[in-house]
Design a protein around this motif. Structure first.
Motif, PDB file in Angstrom:
ATOM      1  N   GLY A  63      -9.043   3.989  13.035  1.00 57.32           N
ATOM      2  CA  GLY A  63      -9.348   5.473  13.323  1.00 57.32           C
ATOM      3  C   GLY A  63     -10.396   6.104  12.389  1.00 57.32           C
ATOM      4  N   ARG A  64     -10.695   5.483  11.260  1.00 57.77           N
ATOM      5  CA  ARG A  64     -11.795   5.831  10.298  1.00 57.77           C
ATOM      6  C   ARG A  64     -13.147   4.998  10.554  1.00 57.77           C
ATOM      7  N   GLY A  65     -12.937   4.004  11.460  1.00 58.55           N
ATOM      8  CA  GLY A  65     -14.132   3.120  11.812  1.00 58.55           C
ATOM      9  C   GLY A  65     -14.110   1.941  10.915  1.00 58.55           C
ATOM     10  N   GLU A  66     -13.143   1.656   9.975  1.00 56.46           N
ATOM     11  CA  GLU A  66     -13.049   0.592   8.718  1.00 56.46           C
ATOM     12  C   GLU A  66     -12.279  -0.454   9.165  1.00 56.46           C
ATOM     13  N   GLY A  67     -11.591  -0.818  10.233  1.00 60.82           N
ATOM     14  CA  GLY A  67     -10.902  -1.843  10.900  1.00 60.82           C
ATOM     15  C   GLY A  67     -11.402  -3.238  10.652  1.00 60.82           C
ATOM     16  N   ARG A  68     -12.731  -3.184  10.626  1.00 56.28           N
ATOM     17  CA  ARG A  68     -13.283  -4.569  10.636  1.00 56.28           C
ATOM     18  C   ARG A  68     -12.730  -5.517   9.396  1.00 56.28           C
ATOM     19  N   GLY A  69     -12.220  -6.583   9.840  1.00 53.32           N
ATOM     20  CA  GLY A  69     -11.756  -7.686   8.811  1.00 53.32           C
ATOM     21  C   GLY A  69     -10.262  -7.474   8.554  1.00 53.32           C
ATOM     22  N   LEU A  70      -9.662  -6.755   9.316  1.00 51.31           N
ATOM     23  CA  LEU A  70      -8.169  -6.529   9.100  1.00 51.31           C
ATOM     24  C   LEU A  70      -7.453  -7.033  10.544  1.00 51.31           C
ATOM     25  N   VAL A  71      -6.283  -7.628  10.102  1.00 48.21           N
ATOM     26  CA  VAL A  71      -5.464  -7.780  11.199  1.00 48.21           C
ATOM     27  C   VAL A  71      -3.945  -7.425  11.077  1.00 48.21           C
ATOM     28  N   GLY A  72      -3.279  -7.065  11.994  1.00 48.30           N
ATOM     29  CA  GLY A  72      -1.872  -6.520  11.609  1.00 48.30           C
ATOM     30  C   GLY A  72      -0.667  -7.748  11.682  1.00 48.30           C
ATOM     31  N   LEU A  73      -0.038  -7.638  10.829  1.00 48.98           N
ATOM     32  CA  LEU A  73       1.132  -8.541  10.486  1.00 48.98           C
ATOM     33  C   LEU A  73       2.513  -7.897  11.003  1.00 48.98           C
ATOM     34  N   THR A  74       3.218  -8.370  11.577  1.00 55.67           N
ATOM     35  CA  THR A  74       4.638  -7.866  11.812  1.00 55.67           C
ATOM     36  C   THR A  74       5.574  -8.670  11.865  1.00 55.67           C
ATOM     37  N   PHE A  75       6.799  -8.397  11.242  1.00 57.87           N
ATOM     38  CA  PHE A  75       7.893  -9.332  11.403  1.00 57.87           C
ATOM     39  C   PHE A  75       9.073  -8.613  12.156  1.00 57.87           C
ATOM     40  N   ASP A  76       9.526  -9.065  13.038  1.00 60.10           N
ATOM     41  CA  ASP A  76      10.642  -8.472  14.027  1.00 60.10           C
ATOM     42  C   ASP A  76      12.084  -8.908  13.403  1.00 60.10           C
ATOM     43  N   ASP A  77      13.296  -8.029  13.795  1.00 59.99           N
ATOM     44  CA  ASP A  77      14.299  -8.039  13.662  1.00 59.99           C
ATOM     45  C   ASP A  77      15.038  -7.803  12.002  1.00 59.99           C
ATOM     46  N   GLY A  78      14.075  -7.952  11.078  1.00 55.92           N
ATOM     47  CA  GLY A  78      14.696  -7.387   9.678  1.00 55.92           C
ATOM     48  C   GLY A  78      15.499  -8.537   9.124  1.00 55.92           C
ATOM     49  N   TYR A  79      15.263  -9.925   9.087  1.00 56.18           N
ATOM     50  CA  TYR A  79      15.762 -11.125   8.655  1.00 56.18           C
ATOM     51  C   TYR A  79      16.000 -10.985   7.138  1.00 56.18           C
ATOM     52  N   ALA A  80      17.083 -11.464   6.355  1.00 58.60           N
ATOM     53  CA  ALA A  80      17.168 -11.301   5.146  1.00 58.60           C
ATOM     54  C   ALA A  80      16.054 -12.381   4.366  1.00 58.60           C
ATOM     55  N   ASP A  81      15.886 -13.223   4.954  1.00 58.87           N
ATOM     56  CA  ASP A  81      14.759 -14.156   4.360  1.00 58.87           C
ATOM     57  C   ASP A  81      13.254 -13.563   4.173  1.00 58.87           C
ATOM     58  N   PHE A  82      13.060 -12.224   4.912  1.00 57.57           N
ATOM     59  CA  PHE A  82      11.812 -11.538   4.455  1.00 57.57           C
ATOM     60  C   PHE A  82      11.619 -11.209   3.163  1.00 57.57           C
ATOM     61  N   LEU A  83      12.578 -10.777   2.265  1.00 56.76           N
ATOM     62  CA  LEU A  83      12.587 -10.536   0.850  1.00 56.76           C
ATOM     63  C   LEU A  83      12.299 -11.953   0.004  1.00 56.76           C
ATOM     64  N   THR A  84      13.246 -12.733   0.491  1.00 58.79           N
ATOM     65  CA  THR A  84      13.190 -13.968  -0.450  1.00 58.79           C
ATOM     66  C   THR A  84      11.952 -15.017  -0.047  1.00 58.79           C
ATOM     67  N   ASP A  85      11.614 -15.111   1.148  1.00 61.90           N
ATOM     68  CA  ASP A  85      10.817 -16.099   1.694  1.00 61.90           C
ATOM     69  C   ASP A  85       9.386 -15.775   2.189  1.00 61.90           C
ATOM     70  N   ALA A  86       9.371 -14.419   2.838  1.00 61.41           N
ATOM     71  CA  ALA A  86       7.921 -14.075   3.420  1.00 61.41           C
ATOM     72  C   ALA A  86       7.386 -13.233   2.398  1.00 61.41           C
ATOM     73  N   LEU A  87       8.006 -12.095   1.649  1.00 61.15           N
ATOM     74  CA  LEU A  87       7.531 -11.309   0.839  1.00 61.15           C
ATOM     75  C   LEU A  87       6.560 -11.692  -0.045  1.00 61.15           C
TER      76      LEU A  87
END
Length: 246
Positions: A63-87
């Motif tokens: 929206g600010r014209g500054e998105g070059r070089g950024l990609v979105g990362l999403t993790f669905d469902d809220g698995y408990a391993d997000f805290l221990t293994d993904a983060l």
């Protein structure tokens, strides 16, 4: 009354879809990547001058014209391993992400996947911990219901009530929604917009367009450097520009 915005739509944002991070030896739905594979995928991004961020941050930057070089990362469902293994992997690579959770299933498991294996989901406290670490929290509905098959009451409950529960838990209502199973139709999109979400992620939204029908790209255990490169390049070629995003 504001004048209508006649600016052309911008290129589709590149948003990667993950689920669980951990052991993928038994993975009939291909929803799991190992921490080692995630590490390699994020390093691939960084070597190309790209950085993974939450969808909220990505859209704000665009929206600010500054998105070059950024990609979105999403993790669905809220698995408990997000805290221990993904983060920890995200931290090491200077990335953030959006975590789409199910407030009606905190502390439960992925009972909607009949083939298993059963994977524990984050508790409410775990979701707060993720938010405290700078992770954007979004709603994945209340209980993982296909919104295109829901009656009017269920549709409202899954969109409105899930947002209210997260607002109470986190002190602020989430901006993002993620359609369970990735399935959407006009009725579901309208319900999500009316519930107050600023954006919503699907998988392949088909003819639907706009910030409440954002396409995403599945990233799995088999996606090595070559496959990621092809997915990154082809995603932009296959998708129509997204109207309503600047």
């Amino acid at each position: 009354m504001a004048a209508p915005d006649h600016r052309p739509p911008t290129a589709v944002p590149w948003v990667a879809m993950y689920h669980s991070v951990g052991d993928c030896s038994e993975d009939p739905y291909r929803i799991t990547v190992t921490p080692e594979r995630l590490e390699k995928q994020l390093r691939w991004l960084r070597r190309r001058g790209l950085r993974g961020v939450s969808v909220g941050e990505l859209l704000a930057a665009r929206g600010r014209g500054e998105g070059r070089g950024l990609v979105g990362l999403t993790f669905d469902d809220g698995y408990a391993d997000f805290l221990t293994d993904a983060l920890p992997v995200l931290r090491r690579n200077g990335c953030t992400a959006t975590l789409f959770v199910l407030p009606g299933r905190f502390g439960g498991d992925n009972a909607w996947d009949p083939l298993g294996p059963r994977k524990p989901l984050l508790t409410a406290d775990g979701v707060r911990r993720a938010a405290d670490e700078g992770v954007e929290i979004g709603s994945h509905g209340l209980t993982h219901v296909d919104l295109t098959a829901a009656d009017d009451l269920a549709l409202k409950t899954e969109t409105v009530e899930s947002r209210a529960v997260l607002a109470e838990l986190l002190g602020a209502a989430p901006d993002g929604f993620c359609y369970p199973y990735g399935t959407i139709d006009r009725r579901a999109v309208d319900a999500v917009r009316e519930a107050g979400y600023a954006y919503a992620c699907a998988i392949d939204p088909g003819p639907l367009n706009g910030p409440h029908a954002l396409p995403r790209l599945h990233v799995g255990q088999n996606d090595d450097a070559l496959r990621l490169y092809l997915k990154y390049r082809l995603h932009r070629l296959r998708r129509r520009p997204v109207e309503g995003l600047r």
